[in-house]
Design an enzyme around this catalytic site. Structure first.
Site, short mmCIF file in Angstrom:
data_model
loop_
_atom_site.label_atom_id
_atom_site.label_comp_id
_atom_site.label_asym_id
_atom_site.label_seq_id
_atom_site.Cartn_x
_atom_site.Cartn_y
_atom_site.Cartn_z
N ARG A 22 0.81 -1.22 0.00
CA ARG A 22 0.00 0.00 0.00
C ARG A 22 0.84 1.27 0.00
O ARG A 22 0.35 2.34 -0.36
CB ARG A 22 -0.92 0.00 1.22
CG ARG A 22 -2.22 -0.75 0.98
CD ARG A 22 -3.03 -0.87 2.25
NE ARG A 22 -3.27 0.41 2.90
CZ ARG A 22 -4.27 1.23 2.60
NH1 ARG A 22 -5.12 0.93 1.63
NH2 ARG A 22 -4.43 2.35 3.27
N LYS A 24 2.97 2.03 -2.02
CA LYS A 24 3.21 2.41 -3.41
C LYS A 24 2.07 3.26 -3.98
O LYS A 24 2.21 3.83 -5.07
CB LYS A 24 3.37 1.15 -4.27
CG LYS A 24 4.55 0.28 -3.87
CD LYS A 24 4.60 -0.99 -4.71
CE LYS A 24 5.75 -1.90 -4.28
NZ LYS A 24 5.77 -3.16 -5.04
N CYS A 49 10.03 28.59 29.63
CA CYS A 49 11.38 29.16 29.64
C CYS A 49 11.81 29.58 31.04
O CYS A 49 10.97 29.92 31.89
CB CYS A 49 11.44 30.37 28.71
SG CYS A 49 11.58 29.96 26.96
N HIS A 160 10.46 19.15 26.50
CA HIS A 160 9.91 18.77 27.80
C HIS A 160 9.14 17.47 27.69
O HIS A 160 8.84 16.99 26.59
CB HIS A 160 8.98 19.86 28.34
CG HIS A 160 7.69 19.99 27.59
ND1 HIS A 160 7.60 20.58 26.35
CD2 HIS A 160 6.42 19.59 27.91
CE1 HIS A 160 6.34 20.57 25.94
NE2 HIS A 160 5.60 19.95 26.86
N TYR A 313 -10.38 1.55 9.29
CA TYR A 313 -10.13 0.14 9.61
C TYR A 313 -9.40 0.01 10.94
O TYR A 313 -9.71 -0.87 11.75
CB TYR A 313 -9.31 -0.50 8.49
CG TYR A 313 -9.18 -2.00 8.63
CD1 TYR A 313 -10.15 -2.86 8.13
CD2 TYR A 313 -8.09 -2.57 9.29
CE1 TYR A 313 -10.05 -4.23 8.27
CE2 TYR A 313 -7.98 -3.94 9.44
CZ TYR A 313 -8.96 -4.76 8.93
OH TYR A 313 -8.85 -6.12 9.08
N GLN A 320 -3.20 -1.49 11.21
CA GLN A 320 -2.71 -1.83 9.88
C GLN A 320 -1.52 -0.93 9.56
O GLN A 320 -1.54 0.26 9.88
CB GLN A 320 -3.81 -1.66 8.84
CG GLN A 320 -3.42 -1.97 7.41
CD GLN A 320 -2.91 -0.76 6.65
OE1 GLN A 320 -3.27 0.38 6.96
NE2 GLN A 320 -2.04 -0.99 5.68
#
Length: 345
Positions: A22, A24, A49, A160, A313, A320
């Site tokens: 997939r 590709k 800071c 952080h 999915y 996946q």
């Protein structure tokens, strides 16, 4: 490498669909904005800071190393009231108490972990271990995690992480506790200790290693360039590491994170976190089934602007991925260990 198949994840007791072909397909979806390169080293308006004023009116000290302070907007508080009793088993609630802290890695906003020196990274590790010890004395779970980059929900570029200690074991901790306990019972060896030994021997998913640690793209990886950081010896918790192991941990973290940045020559976004044996009351229990480890979950897939989305999915069926873990490991392994910004200099 060319055909879809599913792989079992013994740590989560689930499966991932590997569909390497997939990657590709042409991409016409969303393109992300690269992170800004012009982050000021110090900004009085940046609440992380040194010397800056935070949202609650407190002024940060002019710190020169790591700096830990209570999260001004904590998800967990130590004095939350008990929830009401449920009148039905489908509507249950339970108490949730804890503390949330923020830890600045360095006083400079334009410096990320891969650009820090080894002593500076070692100072971060020491601070992690100290927090794990202090909070773990009272709480069963101490979750150290870093969200790096706006793509991962980080709203401040200052380097952080966060540390959340909870009165309960979160879902992932409960799951890993169960699977590791079962593996030790069935096989007589901690799961991730055995896994590290196997990956060190096979080498096909190895990214970087040294005498005391190794980093692999796990066989069951979900995210494209996901990695797993593992010690070579059996150790249950971060605070149990020796000085030598902390030094070599600083080194291997730096090497991995430089490779991440070099992959697409961008400050690589990710979410990472440490998992180790529970603490609090569990300090008196047998936790030999646990093995300390860190997860890195980066979203980028094809470039600095194309990410992997976990939707459809993945949300409704199962995870996946679009390239094999072996392909991802080979690409990371082949990258130089000198940061691209320093090569340009």
């Amino acid at each position: 490498a060319e055909h879809q198949h599913v792989r079992y994840n013994p740590l989560r007791d689930d499966w991932v669909l590997v569909s390497a072909h997939r990657v590709k397909r042409p991409w016409q979806g969303q393109l992300e904005k690269p992170p800004p390169e012009d982050v000021p080293r110090w900004d009085p308006k940046n609440p992380l800071c040194p010397g800056a004023t935070r949202a609650n009116g407190e002024v940060n000290p002019k710190y020169e190393g790591t700096f830990v302070f209570p999260n001004d907007f904590p998800a967990l508080q130590p004095d939350a009231p008990e929830p009401d009793d449920s009148d039905h088993p489908l509507f249950r609630a339970a108490p949730a108490r804890g503390v949330c802290k923020v830890m600045c890695f360095h006083p400079w906003s334009d410096l990320t972990l891969p650009l820090m020196s080894l002593p500076e990274i070692r100072a971060v590790i020491d601070a992690w271990a100290e927090l794990a010890t202090d909070l773990g004395a009272a709480y069963p779970w101490v979750q150290i995690f870093e969200n790096k980059g706006a793509m991962m929900g980080c709203s401040n570029p200052h380097p952080h992480c966060q540390v959340w200690a909870s009165s309960f074991l979160p879902n992932e901790a409960c799951l890993e506790d169960r699977t590791q306990r079962q593996h030790l019972s069935q096989h007589g060896v901690p799961m991730l200790l055995e896994y590290a030994e196997q990956e060190a021997r096979r080498k096909e998913r190895l990214v970087v290693e040294n005498a005391e640690w190794l980093v692999v793209v796990p066989y069951w990886a979900t995210w494209p360039y996901q990695t797993l950081l593992l010690p070579r010896r059996h150790v249950c918790r971060l605070q149990e590491l020796s000085d030598s192991e902390k030094d070599s941990l600083a080194s291997i973290m730096q090497r991995l994170l430089i490779k991440y940045d070099n992959l697409f020559e961008v400050s690589f976004p990710y979410s990472m976190g440490w998992h180790g044996a529970p603490t609090g009351p569990y300090l008196e229990q047998d936790c030999r089934h646990w093995q300390l480890h860190a997860h890195y979950y980066p979203p980028l897939l094809r470039s600095a602007t194309v990410r992997k989305f976990m939707v459809g999915y993945e949300m409704l069926a199962q995870a996946q991925r679009d390239l094999t873990p072996e392909q991802a490991a080979e690409r990371l392994r082949s990258l130089p260990e000198v940061h691209y910004k320093k090569r340009a200099q």
